[in-house]
Design an enzyme around this catalytic site. Structure first.
Site, mmCIF file in Angstrom:
data_model
loop_
_atom_site.group_PDB
_atom_site.id
_atom_site.type_symbol
_atom_site.label_atom_id
_atom_site.label_comp_id
_atom_site.label_asym_id
_atom_site.label_seq_id
_atom_site.Cartn_x
_atom_site.Cartn_y
_atom_site.Cartn_z
ATOM 1 N N LEU D 76 0.802 -1.214 0.000
ATOM 2 C CA LEU D 76 0.000 0.000 0.000
ATOM 3 C C LEU D 76 0.841 1.273 0.000
ATOM 4 C CD1 LEU D 76 -2.831 -1.290 2.338
ATOM 5 C CD2 LEU D 76 -2.707 -1.359 -0.148
ATOM 6 N N HIS D 78 2.968 4.283 -1.729
ATOM 7 C CA HIS D 78 2.914 5.015 -2.989
ATOM 8 C C HIS D 78 4.281 4.982 -3.670
ATOM 9 C CE1 HIS D 78 -0.477 6.665 -0.746
ATOM 10 N NE2 HIS D 78 -0.992 6.998 -1.909
ATOM 11 N N MET D 114 8.636 4.398 5.170
ATOM 12 C CA MET D 114 8.784 2.995 4.761
ATOM 13 C C MET D 114 10.054 2.785 3.938
ATOM 14 S SD MET D 114 6.520 1.498 6.423
ATOM 15 C CE MET D 114 7.100 -0.115 5.878
ATOM 16 N N ASP D 129 22.957 -12.581 5.497
ATOM 17 C CA ASP D 129 23.315 -13.520 4.425
ATOM 18 C C ASP D 129 24.822 -13.724 4.342
ATOM 19 O OD1 ASP D 129 22.969 -15.079 2.003
ATOM 20 O OD2 ASP D 129 23.607 -13.319 0.871
#
Lengths: 158, 158, 158, 158, 158, 158
Positions: D76, D78, D114, D129
């Protein structure tokens, strides 16, 4: 309407339209896709949707995500932002249809018609993917623009 | 046919099907999408296609590229390779249609039905994008599977 | 355990490990991520989830989609398929947590540890994104491997 | 603070927030992720980093790259540009931690919280990793926002 | 050598080659790209590389990442895995060159020539991007295959 | 010109340049790539191109698509829109060359030099991919900027 394909230049080769001189305006587009299936399949979608909403919920997310990648999928589309991508999913169990309606909006130099169309189409493909184990032969029977506004050509409605 | 949606688990939440125990076999699928427009628009596609082949050529490439990203677009699809993705584009100027037929093949644990459907749909969206400047109201009127083979369920034809 | 970082070569530059000589085996990994929030926020997730399942449903899809792109996100990961990616989302409203558990499986030359970790992490980020409007200061407090099997080193459990 | 999840509409379905009416302002966010490992593992990262800087250098690039794809990962979010994405990586060998701090900035209708969170999380996954061959059981123990400014709600600091 | 372009079918339209009937074998390819710049610019790369290795380190990661997306970039390439992608970066400050050498390997039905070429080219573009602020007019003066093995045609060396 | 690499900070680690304070201006860049092959191979491209335009048409689309993903390929590039990406492909059968010229334009805080370079390079790789079955040893012999304008530094021409 122009008398030749705006994406083809004088020599007929594919090209992006130069939008640099276009004004930045609010633009909006609404598109829908209809997936046709047996009433019992549509009923399973509606019922399967009841507890956890997953067929329609998954299709909505898939459509929203696809809209954001329209310019990667459709070669001559411009990369633009999105102010909004709304995806509505409705089952008509009796008629045997799932209808996906996508509304896209942006404040930009070019429109969001392809974003709405792509969102509706990919949401419909996702519904298809999730019911194909129940019924062979389901089809997407329409992907079409319902409405478009902003930009030079004003409001258009089907 | 199973009596519930294979992508929903016992609690109704969306899930990928575990294909780890399925055998690696040759799988093939054919899907088509039809874009409907006015005969004169279809004629422009055919003619614009004559010198440089760009509407259909661009749509073909877009469909091939989309097929390779099917698992990114359709949430519950598995990432698989592709041995082949063939995209055929035919204009019927009189009828006012462009038909995109996608054939996908792979040697894998799961099928390429969604790859063929996605390729046909995105190729059709690309045709739409390239003619929308000539004609409003063009629509994609069908995206459907024509044939599927390989895997447990044998050959299916519409 | 090796005495130097397997991703660094003799000169210390980053490199992919060559997996060409490794056997193709079934590999599986389970990872979890925990998002910590106020009990009332977790309660809203649980309740908001009741009618349409959307916070958890959206997070599940986001995690599944991210797992398929692990090799694009983590530079030295190999592109591999996935036989399965299962994402379980559980709210403990009293404790104020949402726990995302990802199970990945593949039949390949290398494992799916990073796929499970990436799925759990991105699902947790999605939960964060969907509750950040309700509560500032929510945090992802753990992303960790729970279990790993297949390959040379057998089964490992935390 | 609103009393319901801003990403859920009246019917509880997931939706993007419409940002079309929001003003374009400078927005900035800082997030961090902490990877916990044994002191000797952290020492190897620091030392392996000495000659060629590759563990931290690779993690930085991975975080920057992930930030640019935030809208593809988080359903969600943008699609927005980025004026800046800075990623700082610090090893505390004694404490056994690698801390990744991401600063994101943009001039846009919506924020970059975000983007900063995603950059920190993916950089941390990359560190994981690259050390997992040295030590089992390393975990990402926090991904959290440190600071946020721009937009209606002013400056927030943890 | 075939007497027509293998990517064009009888009608001259672009197509993917069907590799379904090809045997799975080990395939390997090595390609290089050379970026030419002033000796002082190359010296800055070498020196800037001394403390943290970032120009070359960043280019290496960019090349590795691009190799994994070759099929998304080159329309008629097949999606295949990769067992190895090694990227070597060497500065010759006196000659004013940075040479990027990419080695790709896979066990598959088709080769990794384009993966090696794409990795070398994108690593070279990254070097260009990172020195263009120091010197205008830097150019990538060669991207070419050095070696190829596996498959029907045996070993080829430039 | 600055006396150190603008992408390296004081400690030598790679970073994105902060463009937040730069003005939004029209920016344009033109880059070219040359693919060298035998005259007969170039003749086949030209002839194969005659009926359906597919080698050059495919390369054009690949270059346009790659330009839109420049920020995903080149680690320190900013995500920006594109007002235009034009890709011109010319065969000189006698000289044995295919020349790809990319023109990129945007109205933004930073330029499109890398978009033009990336488009030209990926279009050239696509030509290489489509002729490599006809001739071994084809090479891309130059990828370079021809012209750049907009932004602080005015117009530059090679």
């Amino acid at each position: 309407m122009p008398d030749r394909l705006t994406h083809l230049d004088a020599q007929g080769t594919a090209r992006m339209v130069d939008v640099g001189a276009k004004p930045v305006t609010e633009r909006r587009a609404v598109a829908e896709a209809v997936v046709r299936m047996l009433p019992e399949t549509a009923g399973a979608v509606a019922a399967g949707d009841a507890p956890k909403g997953d067929v329609l919920g998954t299709a909505r997310i898939a459509g929203i995500q696809a809209a954001k990648r329209t310019d990667e999928l459709i070669p001559l589309c411009h990369p633009i932002g999105l102010d909004l991508l709304d995806l509505d999913a409705v089952v008509d169990a009796e008629a045997g249809t799932v209808t996906l309606t996508a509304t896209a909006a942006v404040t930009a130099r070019t429109g969001v018609e392809m974003e709405a169309m792509t969102a509706a189409a990919v949401a419909a493909l996702t519904v298809y993917d999730m019911v194909k184990g129940l019924e062979r032969g389901v089809s997407i029977e329409a992907v079409r623009l319902l409405e478009k506004s902003g930009g030079r050509s004003g409001i258009w409605r089907r």
